[in-house]
Write a protein that holds these residues in place. Structure first.
Motif, PDB file in Angstrom:
ATOM      1  N   PRO A 159       6.301 -22.324   6.665  1.00  0.00           N
ATOM      2  CA  PRO A 159       5.224 -22.630   5.718  1.00  0.00           C
ATOM      3  C   PRO A 159       4.403 -23.792   6.273  1.00  0.00           C
ATOM      4  O   PRO A 159       4.950 -24.684   6.924  1.00  0.00           O
ATOM      5  CB  PRO A 159       5.969 -23.035   4.444  1.00  0.00           C
ATOM      6  N   TYR A 196       6.173 -15.210   1.707  1.00  0.00           N
ATOM      7  CA  TYR A 196       6.770 -15.726   2.935  1.00  0.00           C
ATOM      8  C   TYR A 196       7.473 -14.579   3.679  1.00  0.00           C
ATOM      9  O   TYR A 196       7.238 -14.345   4.864  1.00  0.00           O
ATOM     10  CB  TYR A 196       7.758 -16.837   2.566  1.00  0.00           C
ATOM     11  N   PHE A 255       1.089 -19.725   6.026  1.00  0.00           N
ATOM     12  CA  PHE A 255       2.189 -19.636   6.982  1.00  0.00           C
ATOM     13  C   PHE A 255       1.708 -19.594   8.425  1.00  0.00           C
ATOM     14  O   PHE A 255       0.606 -19.148   8.709  1.00  0.00           O
ATOM     15  CB  PHE A 255       3.038 -18.385   6.693  1.00  0.00           C
TER      16      PHE A 255
END
Ligand SMILES: [Zn+2]
Length: 136
Positions: free
Chosen positions: A42, A58, A24
């Motif tokens: 991402p 995430y 990320f």
């Protein structure tokens, strides 16, 4: 593919980077809805936030940015926006909220703040530094 976020990942476009790990990348929104407004994406191109396979990771990364943003920007609260229409590459918008920040009880997408390049760099440096001490 002509994707603005993919270009940022490849370094073809500049960004005020605040966070990076294997999967990320986080950077300040250049059209900030408030000071400290960042975007987490991402590194691989997915259309929607819910298409990202490591969905939990995430959001864990988003939380690191939140902790560092709270510490440095000291907002009243922090909002997440995951509308996904502006750029067709999955992104979580992390938006610090303040008193009288011109957003009312939601987020007004037109309430973009004018923040100088110097101030943006200063904010990015502070958040980037603070993230280093956030435990994973
Ligand atoms: Zn992309």
């Amino acid at each position: 593919m002509d994707c603005v976020f993919c270009k940022i990942i490849k370094g073809e476009l500049p960004s005020y980077k605040i966070y990076e790990d294997e999967n990320f990348l986080g950077f300040l929104d250049i059209r900030p809805l408030n000071p400290g407004n960042s975007i987490l994406i991402p590194k691989k191109h997915y259309r929607w936030v819910y298409d990202v396979p490591n969905f939990g990771e995430y959001w864990e990364a988003a939380k690191k940015i939140v902790i560092a943003t709270e510490k440095t920007i000291k907002p009243n609260s922090i909002n997440f926006l995951t509308l996904g229409y502006e750029v067709p590459h999955a992104h979580i918008r992390i938006i610090p909220r303040f008193d009288n920040d011109n957003h009312t009880d939601g987020i007004r997408l037109s309430a973009i703040k004018n923040i100088s390049k110097e101030r943006m760099e200063e904010i990015a440096n502070k958040i980037r530094e603070a993230i280093k001490s956030v435990k994973s």
